[in-house]
Design a protein around this motif. Structure first.
Motif, PDB file in Angstrom:
ATOM      1  N   ILE A  16       0.853  -1.202   0.000  1.00  0.00           N
ATOM      2  CA  ILE A  16       0.000   0.000   0.000  1.00  0.00           C
ATOM      3  C   ILE A  16       0.883   1.246   0.000  1.00  0.00           C
ATOM      4  O   ILE A  16       0.662   2.181  -0.780  1.00  0.00           O
ATOM      5  N   SER A  19       2.604   1.591  -3.389  1.00  0.00           N
ATOM      6  CA  SER A  19       1.643   1.974  -4.432  1.00  0.00           C
ATOM      7  C   SER A  19       1.291   3.459  -4.339  1.00  0.00           C
ATOM      8  O   SER A  19       1.265   4.166  -5.343  1.00  0.00           O
ATOM      9  N   TRP A  20       1.018   3.889  -3.114  1.00  0.00           N
ATOM     10  CA  TRP A  20       0.654   5.302  -2.928  1.00  0.00           C
ATOM     11  C   TRP A  20       1.848   6.205  -3.231  1.00  0.00           C
ATOM     12  O   TRP A  20       1.682   7.293  -3.786  1.00  0.00           O
ATOM     13  N   LEU A  22       4.166   5.650  -5.362  1.00  0.00           N
ATOM     14  CA  LEU A  22       4.374   5.683  -6.814  1.00  0.00           C
ATOM     15  C   LEU A  22       3.500   6.742  -7.499  1.00  0.00           C
ATOM     16  O   LEU A  22       3.904   7.328  -8.507  1.00  0.00           O
ATOM     17  N   VAL A  23       2.318   6.966  -6.956  1.00  0.00           N
ATOM     18  CA  VAL A  23       1.440   7.970  -7.582  1.00  0.00           C
ATOM     19  C   VAL A  23       1.546   9.346  -6.923  1.00  0.00           C
ATOM     20  O   VAL A  23       1.355  10.364  -7.576  1.00  0.00           O
ATOM     21  N   PRO A  26       5.064  11.648  -8.165  1.00  0.00           N
ATOM     22  CA  PRO A  26       4.919  12.533  -9.338  1.00  0.00           C
ATOM     23  C   PRO A  26       3.883  13.628  -9.134  1.00  0.00           C
ATOM     24  O   PRO A  26       4.075  14.765  -9.560  1.00  0.00           O
ATOM     25  N   LEU A  27       2.800  13.276  -8.433  1.00  0.00           N
ATOM     26  CA  LEU A  27       1.762  14.283  -8.171  1.00  0.00           C
ATOM     27  C   LEU A  27       2.320  15.407  -7.296  1.00  0.00           C
ATOM     28  O   LEU A  27       2.061  16.589  -7.532  1.00  0.00           O
ATOM     29  N   TYR A  29       5.427  16.295  -7.141  1.00  0.00           N
ATOM     30  CA  TYR A  29       6.345  17.073  -7.974  1.00  0.00           C
ATOM     31  C   TYR A  29       5.553  18.104  -8.798  1.00  0.00           C
ATOM     32  O   TYR A  29       5.926  19.278  -8.873  1.00  0.00           O
ATOM     33  N   GLY A  30       4.445  17.643  -9.372  1.00  0.00           N
ATOM     34  CA  GLY A  30       3.596  18.547 -10.162  1.00  0.00           C
ATOM     35  C   GLY A  30       3.033  19.664  -9.311  1.00  0.00           C
ATOM     36  O   GLY A  30       3.004  20.825  -9.720  1.00  0.00           O
TER      37      GLY A  30
END
Lengths: 45, 549
Positions: A16, A19-20, A22-23, A26-27, A29-30
């Motif tokens: 978990i 997985s979190w 990994l998303v 990048p979010l 960073y954005g």
């Protein structure tokens, strides 16, 4: 009606987290880059 | 063929031609068997994508599902970051702004069409197969477009990114939604908000990444301003550079989406969260009264009313979000042409870019926050807020927006959050009305409203702004390089409205029309009632959580 296992399987916790991560990395960073641009709105560039 | 031996005994001598034929037959048989084995191996590998192979084992945590959905939505959300390379494509293809704009419009059109056409297929086949297909289409779209850019063939970009990528967008958008609703029957708004927030976040991630990639693969040139000096706020990259960026994105997005494919799982039949009791849902609206098929859903007035609601909310929002950067510059332009946004005229575009980022944050945040709030407020109340308060916000922007930057920014930020919230709340609204049985397919059909709004919103606002600009006289500007006066007209040869000609009053009619558009949606939302029981499926439906209810 069957129920979810009352406690999350311990083996799932690292998955978990991974997985979190990994998303959300990048979010994040954005979001950081956007906030940098947004700061110009309030500081006048 | 027979022959005689020395002993006079008749012996069968093999015919060389028969031997060759036999060898051929053997080879053919081997090839056929290899083909069958290959097919079986492929089928076995692809069967991994089937719904029955993606059923979660006992004890599987539902918190693994939102990251899988986010992985897909973060990738396909790139569609909102096309402005980063738009100017480069206009220059590289020597095309008009409209021609390049069609790439985005085509992708959004295909999003609506493919989600409507493939919605039932997505529901039947399960999210894993749909996500895999979406990844293939989205990635292939980038690769084909990359080749099109490199070879100077714009039609390949339309076909690749617009059509094939657009199909990937549609399938990818709806693929995790119904699965999330089934995993989170106690919090459908939160679940869909998490995924659809990713779609908004995709552009936030893609914009800086694409900017960095363009800088890595090539060097920017800057077009001259009318006064002859280079416009440093506009970066143009050659076709090879943009092509390499598309190639990179196609590969990276495929790998990232595969994480979603391998992680997504559907709940086992009869599964429900521990302690979940459907009769104790937070709001009356959140209690599902019956299950309705996608084919029956489109026979109900509720579907069309909700279609109008979504259409109006998106039309109003998209009209303002697409023009955010020029809009803030035009609203705060003084009579002498200077900007009241910043004391340094060179920073106007940077401040405007900051404003675009600011409302992007509200667009993304609204997707999560408003959708989560809908679990407590009820979907109908949420849309009353989006459309009712939205009307007030548009009216304030139209009448008083130019008087204060704070009022303007605050109102547009709220509108952006309602725009995002409208997208993320609608799957939960559909679930309340039609149950979870074929909610993905119904959602897919409803998204045609988005495609329609994608055309209608810009058509209204750009049409009115173009009309306002055309009525203004050209200006004479001194080119400091050639030391000659040049004439600058409000609409350039690419059909683009040139900055510096419009002001706040030119937006007033468009903003007031949006108040009217939202009023139509407001009334449509008020008319939505629970679906007539005659449309409900008879008996329990064979689908995950539903069958247990």
């Amino acid at each position: 009606m069957s129920s979810e296992h009352p406690h999350v399987d311990v083996n799932h916790v690292p998955r978990i987290v991974l997985s979190w991560a990994l998303v959300t990395i990048p979010l994040g960073y954005g979001l950081f880059q956007t906030l940098k641009a947004v700061s110009k709105l309030f500081t006048g560039g | 063929m027979a022959g005689r031996t020395h002993a006079g005994v008749l012996r069968v001598r093999p015919d060389p031609r028969a031997h060759v034929a036999s060898r051929r037959a053997d080879v053919n048989l081997t090839i056929s068997l290899s083909n069958i084995a290959l097919k079986e191996a492929c089928m076995a590998a692809l069967s991994f994508l089937d719904r029955q192979h993606s059923i979660a084992p006992p004890g599987y945590s539902r918190w693994l599902v939102p990251p899988a959905a986010l992985a897909v939505h973060l990738c396909i959300g790139q569609v909102y970051a096309t402005s980063v390379y738009k100017t480069s494509l206009i220059t590289d293809f020597g095309a008009s702004e409209k021609s390049i704009g069609y790439i985005f419009s085509l992708a959004i059109l295909m999003l609506g069409l493919s989600s409507a056409v493939f919605g039932k297929w997505v529901d039947l086949g399960g999210p894993r197969r749909a996500m895999f297909t979406a990844a293939c289409c989205w990635s292939a779209g980038f690769l084909i477009a990359s080749f099109g850019i490199k070879s100077g063939q714009l039609w390949l970009v339309y076909l690749g990114y617009g059509v094939i990528g657009g199909i990937g967008l549609g399938i990818g958008y709806i693929s995790p939604v119904s699965t999330l609703i089934k995993w989170f029957p106690d919090r459908p708004g939160l679940a869909t908000g998490m995924a659809i927030m990713g779609f908004g976040g995709g552009a936030l991630v893609a914009s800086p990444v694409i900017t960095k990639l363009l800088g890595h693969y090539g060097t920017a040139t800057h077009p001259p301003k009318p006064d002859g000096t280079p416009n440093l706020t506009v970066n143009i990259f050659d076709a090879t550079t943009v092509s390499k960026v598309f190639l990179t994105l196609g590969i990276v997005y495929f790998i990232f989406m595969m994480f979603g494919v391998f992680t997504i799982k559907v709940p086992a039949p009869g599964w429900a969260p521990a302690g979940y009791d459907p009769s104790k849902a937070h709001t009356k609206a959140a209690r599902v009264t019956g299950q309705v098929s996608a084919d029956n859903a489109i026979k109900t007035p509720q579907f069309y009313l909700l279609w109008i609601v979504l259409l109006c909310n998106v039309t109003a929002g998209i009209g303002i979000l697409e023009n955010a950067s020029p809009m803030i510059q035009d609203f705060f332009r003084n009579a002498d042409g200077s900007s009241s946004l910043t004391t340094n005229p060179k920073n106007v575009a940077i401040v405007a870019a900051g404003f675009v980022g600011f409302i992007s944050l509200f667009n993304m945040g609204g997707r999560f926050a408003w959708s989560t709030a809908s679990d407590y407020l009820g979907r109908k109340v949420n849309y009353i807020i989006y459309l009712g308060v939205g009307m007030i916000m548009f009216f304030i922007v139209a009448t008083s927006g130019h008087k204060s930057t704070f009022i303007f920014i605050a109102c547009v930020a709220v509108i952006a959050s309602f725009y995002g919230g409208g997208f993320s709340t609608v799957p939960a609204y559909l679930r309340d009305l039609y149950g979870t049985y074929q909610v993905g397919a119904i959602h897919g059909r409803l998204l045609t409203a988005w495609s329609t709004a994608g055309v209608l919103g810009p058509l209204i606002i750009n049409g009115l702004l173009d009309h306002a600009a055309e009525g203004k006289p050209c200006k004479s500007v001194l080119n400091t390089v050639t030391n000659k006066q040049v004439e600058v007209c409000p609409v350039d040869k690419t059909g683009h409205v040139v900055a510096g000609f419009l002001n706040a009053s030119d937006y007033r009619t468009a903003m007031l029309i949006m108040v009217g558009v939202l009023a139509v949606g407001f009334v449509a939302n008020l008319l939505i009632r629970p679906v007539n029981a005659k449309f409900h499926e008879v008996g329990p439906v064979k689908d995950a959580v539903d069958s247990a209810h």
